[in-house]
Design a protein around this motif. Sequence first.
Motif, PDB file in Angstrom:
ATOM      1  N   VAL A  13       0.839  -1.212   0.000  1.00 26.81           N
ATOM      2  CA  VAL A  13       0.000   0.000   0.000  1.00 26.81           C
ATOM      3  C   VAL A  13       0.872   1.260   0.000  1.00 26.81           C
ATOM      4  CG1 VAL A  13      -1.658   1.332   1.370  1.00 26.81           C
ATOM      5  CG2 VAL A  13      -1.998  -1.122   1.023  1.00 26.81           C
ATOM      6  N   LEU A  14       1.912   1.280   0.835  1.00 27.39           N
ATOM      7  CA  LEU A  14       2.808   2.434   0.858  1.00 27.39           C
ATOM      8  C   LEU A  14       3.542   2.603  -0.469  1.00 27.39           C
ATOM      9  CD1 LEU A  14       4.358   2.151   4.436  1.00 27.39           C
ATOM     10  CD2 LEU A  14       2.704   3.829   3.631  1.00 27.39           C
ATOM     11  N   GLY A  15       3.992   1.492  -1.049  1.00 31.08           N
ATOM     12  CA  GLY A  15       4.668   1.553  -2.344  1.00 31.08           C
ATOM     13  C   GLY A  15       3.748   2.026  -3.448  1.00 31.08           C
ATOM     14  N   LEU A  16       2.497   1.574  -3.420  1.00 25.56           N
ATOM     15  CA  LEU A  16       1.533   1.997  -4.432  1.00 25.56           C
ATOM     16  C   LEU A  16       1.222   3.491  -4.306  1.00 25.56           C
ATOM     17  CD1 LEU A  16      -0.238   0.918  -6.734  1.00 25.56           C
ATOM     18  CD2 LEU A  16      -2.036   0.561  -5.027  1.00 25.56           C
ATOM     19  N   ILE A  17       1.050   3.962  -3.095  1.00 21.27           N
ATOM     20  CA  ILE A  17       0.802   5.396  -2.871  1.00 21.27           C
ATOM     21  C   ILE A  17       2.003   6.215  -3.354  1.00 21.27           C
ATOM     22  CG2 ILE A  17       0.545   7.165  -1.072  1.00 21.27           C
ATOM     23  CD1 ILE A  17      -1.157   5.093   0.474  1.00 21.27           C
ATOM     24  N   TYR A  18       3.203   5.751  -3.030  1.00 16.22           N
ATOM     25  CA  TYR A  18       4.407   6.464  -3.453  1.00 16.22           C
ATOM     26  C   TYR A  18       4.555   6.443  -4.970  1.00 16.22           C
ATOM     27  CZ  TYR A  18       9.325   7.646  -3.997  1.00 16.22           C
ATOM     28  OH  TYR A  18      10.506   8.219  -4.399  1.00 16.22           O
ATOM     29  N   MET A  19       4.237   5.326  -5.605  1.00 18.51           N
ATOM     30  CA  MET A  19       4.336   5.237  -7.065  1.00 18.51           C
ATOM     31  C   MET A  19       3.343   6.177  -7.735  1.00 18.51           C
ATOM     32  SD  MET A  19       6.149   3.818  -9.281  1.00 18.51           S
ATOM     33  CE  MET A  19       6.062   4.385 -10.951  1.00 18.51           C
ATOM     34  N   ILE A  53      11.156   3.110 -12.026  1.00 19.82           N
ATOM     35  CA  ILE A  53      10.987   1.779 -12.613  1.00 19.82           C
ATOM     36  C   ILE A  53      11.169   0.701 -11.549  1.00 19.82           C
ATOM     37  CG2 ILE A  53      12.042   0.121 -14.208  1.00 19.82           C
ATOM     38  CD1 ILE A  53      12.561   2.545 -16.071  1.00 19.82           C
ATOM     39  N   PHE A  54      12.185   0.843 -10.709  1.00 18.73           N
ATOM     40  CA  PHE A  54      12.413  -0.183  -9.697  1.00 18.73           C
ATOM     41  C   PHE A  54      11.408  -0.103  -8.552  1.00 18.73           C
ATOM     42  CE2 PHE A  54      16.365  -0.875 -11.925  1.00 18.73           C
ATOM     43  CZ  PHE A  54      16.479  -2.252 -11.839  1.00 18.73           C
ATOM     44  N   VAL A  55      10.868   1.073  -8.278  1.00 18.73           N
ATOM     45  CA  VAL A  55       9.762   1.143  -7.315  1.00 18.73           C
ATOM     46  C   VAL A  55       8.555   0.407  -7.890  1.00 18.73           C
ATOM     47  CG1 VAL A  55       8.091   2.689  -6.217  1.00 18.73           C
ATOM     48  CG2 VAL A  55      10.502   3.252  -6.150  1.00 18.73           C
ATOM     49  N   LEU A  56       8.295   0.599  -9.177  1.00 19.19           N
ATOM     50  CA  LEU A  56       7.190  -0.107  -9.825  1.00 19.19           C
ATOM     51  C   LEU A  56       7.411  -1.618  -9.797  1.00 19.19           C
ATOM     52  CD1 LEU A  56       4.553   0.040 -11.435  1.00 19.19           C
ATOM     53  CD2 LEU A  56       5.944   0.190 -13.506  1.00 19.19           C
ATOM     54  N   ILE A  57       8.629  -2.058 -10.050  1.00 19.00           N
ATOM     55  CA  ILE A  57       8.946  -3.491  -9.978  1.00 19.00           C
ATOM     56  C   ILE A  57       8.706  -4.010  -8.561  1.00 19.00           C
ATOM     57  CG2 ILE A  57      10.878  -5.134 -10.012  1.00 19.00           C
ATOM     58  CD1 ILE A  57      11.953  -3.545 -12.443  1.00 19.00           C
ATOM     59  N   GLY A  58       9.144  -3.240  -7.569  1.00 11.77           N
ATOM     60  CA  GLY A  58       8.915  -3.636  -6.181  1.00 11.77           C
ATOM     61  C   GLY A  58       7.439  -3.728  -5.841  1.00 11.77           C
ATOM     62  N   VAL A  59       6.649  -2.761  -6.313  1.00 11.99           N
ATOM     63  CA  VAL A  59       5.214  -2.760  -6.034  1.00 11.99           C
ATOM     64  C   VAL A  59       4.542  -3.966  -6.698  1.00 11.99           C
ATOM     65  CG1 VAL A  59       3.056  -1.528  -6.494  1.00 11.99           C
ATOM     66  CG2 VAL A  59       5.026  -0.281  -5.645  1.00 11.99           C
ATOM     67  N   ILE A  60       4.892  -4.233  -7.953  1.00 14.65           N
ATOM     68  CA  ILE A  60       4.265  -5.348  -8.675  1.00 14.65           C
ATOM     69  C   ILE A  60       4.582  -6.679  -8.001  1.00 14.65           C
ATOM     70  CG2 ILE A  60       4.330  -6.653 -10.841  1.00 14.65           C
ATOM     71  CD1 ILE A  60       4.644  -3.932 -12.270  1.00 14.65           C
ATOM     72  N   PHE A  94      11.349   7.793   1.305  1.00 14.78           N
ATOM     73  CA  PHE A  94      10.094   7.335   0.727  1.00 14.78           C
ATOM     74  C   PHE A  94      10.050   5.830   0.495  1.00 14.78           C
ATOM     75  CE2 PHE A  94      10.520  11.763  -0.814  1.00 14.78           C
ATOM     76  CZ  PHE A  94       9.446  12.297  -0.131  1.00 14.78           C
ATOM     77  N   VAL A  95      11.192   5.139   0.515  1.00 11.06           N
ATOM     78  CA  VAL A  95      11.187   3.701   0.268  1.00 11.06           C
ATOM     79  C   VAL A  95      11.785   2.878   1.412  1.00 11.06           C
ATOM     80  CG1 VAL A  95      11.178   3.853  -2.240  1.00 11.06           C
ATOM     81  CG2 VAL A  95      13.349   3.843  -1.039  1.00 11.06           C
ATOM     82  N   ILE A  96      12.347   3.497   2.411  1.00  9.53           N
ATOM     83  CA  ILE A  96      13.016   2.754   3.473  1.00  9.53           C
ATOM     84  C   ILE A  96      12.024   1.896   4.260  1.00  9.53           C
ATOM     85  CG2 ILE A  96      12.952   4.551   5.249  1.00  9.53           C
ATOM     86  CD1 ILE A  96      16.019   2.477   4.546  1.00  9.53           C
ATOM     87  N   VAL A  97      10.826   2.402   4.481  1.00 15.88           N
ATOM     88  CA  VAL A  97       9.818   1.640   5.225  1.00 15.88           C
ATOM     89  C   VAL A  97       9.380   0.415   4.416  1.00 15.88           C
ATOM     90  CG1 VAL A  97       7.499   1.739   6.224  1.00 15.88           C
ATOM     91  CG2 VAL A  97       9.043   3.676   6.488  1.00 15.88           C
ATOM     92  N   GLN A  98       9.185   0.607   3.095  1.00 17.31           N
ATOM     93  CA  GLN A  98       8.796  -0.515   2.245  1.00 17.31           C
ATOM     94  C   GLN A  98       9.884  -1.585   2.209  1.00 17.31           C
ATOM     95  OE1 GLN A  98       8.235   2.720   1.616  1.00 17.31           O
ATOM     96  NE2 GLN A  98       6.993   3.003  -0.197  1.00 17.31           N
ATOM     97  N   ILE A  99      11.142  -1.147   2.180  1.00 18.27           N
ATOM     98  CA  ILE A  99      12.252  -2.101   2.158  1.00 18.27           C
ATOM     99  C   ILE A  99      12.248  -2.947   3.428  1.00 18.27           C
ATOM    100  CG2 ILE A  99      14.770  -2.298   2.264  1.00 18.27           C
ATOM    101  CD1 ILE A  99      14.892   0.189   0.461  1.00 18.27           C
TER     102      ILE A  99
END
Length: 158
Positions: A13-19, A53-60, A94-99
């Motif tokens: 959810v966090l990654g999708l919001i960020y993307m 692109i890599f955030v999108l890959i992570g979200v998918i 913006f991505v540390i929490v998702q990681i």
Amino acid sequence: MAKKNICLIVSFVLGLIYMIYLVFHFFGSIANTTGAEQVGVGLATAIVMPHMIFVLIGVIFNGVSIFTNNKWLALTGAIGYSISLILFPLYFLFVIVQIILSYIGFAQLLRNVTSIKSIDNYSIDYQTRSKGMDILLNIVIIVSLFIIVFVIYMGFFA
């Protein structure tokens, strides 16, 4: 129906919001500018594009791993987020929490007890974790923490 991993759901959810934010921020800026300002926004977008692109890959991969409970897809999503951090360290907040949540979700999926059917159709419960997986998990966690600390260090002293 299998219980869904909360860490992976929150990370997704966090990654999708960020993307969504990234897409609207950068591509919306291109559409709302003209002339030299548009060139500058286009250049900024091109610089951030590998990160996006890599955030999108992570979200998918993170999203698919939620529905399939596949630990390797969760790990791939976590690696996608980690690479996005390396590619654009200025946006590490913006991505540390998702990681972190993705790696925790991967570790939780490793510990899940699964069942298989034997030849006689009796359910046999076993731990999917083994000694080799414990070592692999420790290596993944140590390497990811090293990468995170290195990126933060380089961000502060660059």
